[in-house]
Design a protein around this motif. Structure first.
Motif, PDB file in Angstrom:
ATOM      1  N   ARG A   1      20.306   0.461 -23.594  1.00  9.99           N
ATOM      2  CA  ARG A   1      21.489  -0.384 -23.737  1.00  9.99           C
ATOM      3  C   ARG A   1      22.682   0.426 -24.256  1.00  9.99           C
ATOM      4  NH1 ARG A   1      22.131  -5.675 -23.777  1.00  9.99           N
ATOM      5  NH2 ARG A   1      19.883  -6.051 -23.943  1.00  9.99           N
ATOM      6  N   GLU A   2      22.443   1.292 -25.245  1.00  4.81           N
ATOM      7  CA  GLU A   2      23.533   2.113 -25.783  1.00  4.81           C
ATOM      8  C   GLU A   2      24.119   3.027 -24.708  1.00  4.81           C
ATOM      9  OE1 GLU A   2      21.907   4.165 -29.080  1.00  4.81           O
ATOM     10  OE2 GLU A   2      21.648   2.357 -30.332  1.00  4.81           O
ATOM     11  N   ALA A   3      23.254   3.598 -23.881  1.00  6.56           N
ATOM     12  CA  ALA A   3      23.750   4.453 -22.804  1.00  6.56           C
ATOM     13  C   ALA A   3      24.576   3.647 -21.804  1.00  6.56           C
ATOM     14  CB  ALA A   3      22.575   5.130 -22.098  1.00  6.56           C
ATOM     15  N   PHE A   4      24.169   2.399 -21.543  1.00  8.02           N
ATOM     16  CA  PHE A   4      24.888   1.545 -20.596  1.00  8.02           C
ATOM     17  C   PHE A   4      26.263   1.149 -21.156  1.00  8.02           C
ATOM     18  CE2 PHE A   4      24.531  -2.458 -17.746  1.00  8.02           C
ATOM     19  CZ  PHE A   4      25.119  -1.767 -16.696  1.00  8.02           C
ATOM     20  N   ILE A   5      26.326   0.841 -22.448  1.00  6.42           N
ATOM     21  CA  ILE A   5      27.608   0.486 -23.078  1.00  6.42           C
ATOM     22  C   ILE A   5      28.559   1.673 -23.069  1.00  6.42           C
ATOM     23  CG2 ILE A   5      28.678  -0.176 -25.268  1.00  6.42           C
ATOM     24  CD1 ILE A   5      26.168  -1.834 -25.864  1.00  6.42           C
ATOM     25  N   LEU A   6      28.044   2.872 -23.350  1.00  7.95           N
ATOM     26  CA  LEU A   6      28.870   4.076 -23.330  1.00  7.95           C
ATOM     27  C   LEU A   6      29.396   4.350 -21.924  1.00  7.95           C
ATOM     28  CD1 LEU A   6      29.947   6.447 -25.016  1.00  7.95           C
ATOM     29  CD2 LEU A   6      27.862   7.700 -24.429  1.00  7.95           C
ATOM     30  N   PHE A   7      28.560   4.105 -20.941  1.00  2.78           N
ATOM     31  CA  PHE A   7      28.975   4.298 -19.552  1.00  2.78           C
ATOM     32  C   PHE A   7      30.111   3.345 -19.186  1.00  2.78           C
ATOM     33  CE2 PHE A   7      28.423   2.483 -15.257  1.00  2.78           C
ATOM     34  CZ  PHE A   7      28.721   3.595 -14.477  1.00  2.78           C
ATOM     35  N   ALA A   8      29.967   2.066 -19.544  1.00  2.43           N
ATOM     36  CA  ALA A   8      30.994   1.078 -19.202  1.00  2.43           C
ATOM     37  C   ALA A   8      32.310   1.377 -19.909  1.00  2.43           C
ATOM     38  CB  ALA A   8      30.503  -0.327 -19.557  1.00  2.43           C
TER      39      ALA A   8
END
Length: 391
Positions: free
Chosen positions: A100-107
């Protein structure tokens, strides 16, 4: 209007004597000088310029002689040995929080992406895929020779003082393994003094701008010697020509090849190149992530073996890696041993973690990938993007 002879400028120089130039008579227009023939020396050195050096018969000027194969070793080369066995092929998996943290950073890194799907989406599934990257590196040394020259300034001339050492007998300082580098060495006992082939030993060449005349048509009066009617041109004092600014009226310029020295020091240059040849094989995985994406990330190193010549990997649980290692080791050792000397080989196996994440947002199912040690994200069909218009 009265015309006076220009006696006050008799000491003015307008370049070398040109038999085709006739000074303007009083009251008559200036005459043009026909361009002198610009005799140019040969662009390439003649073959007779180079001595016949034993062991360097195929050397040509400007390269092109090809790489010299290394001699047969005087002693048997060490045989490769199997690398150490790796009994534990652990496959790490990432946690839901990491995904989830990687996905938030990507967005957040995308200016047109809303962070709502990354923050509010509900993860419904995480599938880990075993993706391996096998890499073989072969570090080689290659040698090539070419005839070179430089202006002669009193350098030692040692050709035929004794036989020159062979191309592979000349010592060179090798860099650290697997680092590309190059070194140029003047081969001993190949230096001789020759006349410059470009200027034919004159040290100077005709000026191209004035064709060797030392003067050019006056740009103010276009060679007539007059401006308006019977008014003499003050720029050229009625001559119709002016000194060439490129050669300062001399009609010739210093030869760029010998720099006016008339002689060249001719010798053989040895170029030693150290090259790291690297080749990867990535195991196909059925996650749906493109293999090109994996070249941008690193993985967890599971296996490393470095020696003079490596032995193909044995005992790895994925047979595709074993087959790739066998193929690449054979190809590298056959390909690079013909024209160069193999100094060291290294093979590694990395596990590149790839996690396929399924999540729901606003009642619809979506997916993204988290891969590599850097936790990079691939989400081609991100559900909340806006159309940005650049004015």
């Amino acid at each position: 209007m009265e015309h006076r002879p220009l006696l006050s400028h008799q000491d003015r120089s307008y370049g070398i004597a040109n038999p085709g130039y006739v000074p303007a008579a009083a009251g008559a227009p200036a005459m043009f000088a026909p361009p002198a023939s610009a005799s140019q020396g040969p662009s390439a050195p003649p073959a007779s310029m180079f001595d016949n050096m034993p062991g360097y018969e195929g050397t040509v000027a400007g390269g092109g002689g090809g790489y010299l194969p290394p001699p047969m070793p005087a002693y048997p080369a060490p045989q490769p040995t199997p690398g150490p066995e790796q009994p534990h092929w652990n496959i790490p998996s990432i946690s839901e929080d990491t995904a989830r943290e990687a996905f938030i950073l990507f967005a957040s890194s995308k200016c047109c992406y809303s962070s709502a799907p990354a923050k509010d989406g509900v993860i419904t599934g995480m599938d880990a895929f075993n993706t391996y990257r096998y890499r073989l590196e072969t570090f080689t040394e290659s040698r090539s020779t070419e005839w070179s020259h430089e202006p002669y300034n009193g350098q030692p001339v040692d050709a035929y003082a004794q036989s020159p050492p062979g191309p592979w007998d000349i010592p060179a300082q090798a860099p650290s393994y697997f680092m590309d580098s190059k070194q140029t060495i003047k081969v001993p006992y190949t230096s001789s003094m020759k006349g410059c082939h470009v200027c034919v030993g004159m040290g100077r060449k005709p000026c191209k701008d004035c064709a060797g005349a030392g003067n050019k048509v006056c740009w103010v009066c276009n060679g007539s010697g007059y401006r308006h009617g019977e008014d003499r041109c003050h720029h050229c004092n009625g001559r119709g020509r002016e000194n060439c600014s490129h050669c300062q009226g001399q009609g010739s310029k210093q030869c760029d090849t010998c720099r006016g020295k008339q002689q060249l020091l001719v010798y053989i240059n040895l170029t030693v190149k150290w090259t790291n040849h690297s080749e990867d094989y990535v195991v196909e995985q059925s996650s749906g992530l493109q293999l090109d994406s994996l070249s941008k990330v690193s993985g967890k190193e599971l296996f490393r073996d470095s020696q003079y010549m490596v032995y193909p990997v044995m005992g790895f649980p994925d047979p595709q890696v074993v087959n790739a290692s066998q193929r690449l080791v054979n190809e590298h050792q056959g390909r690079y041993s013909q024209s160069s000397r193999i100094l060291q080989q290294r093979q590694t196996i990395e596990l590149i973690p790839v996690t396929k994440v399924t999540y729901t947002w606003k009642g619809k199912s979506h997916l993204y990938f988290v891969y590599g040690n850097e936790f990079k994200v691939d989400a081609d069909n991100y559900p909340a993007t806006c159309c940005c218009t650049v004015m």
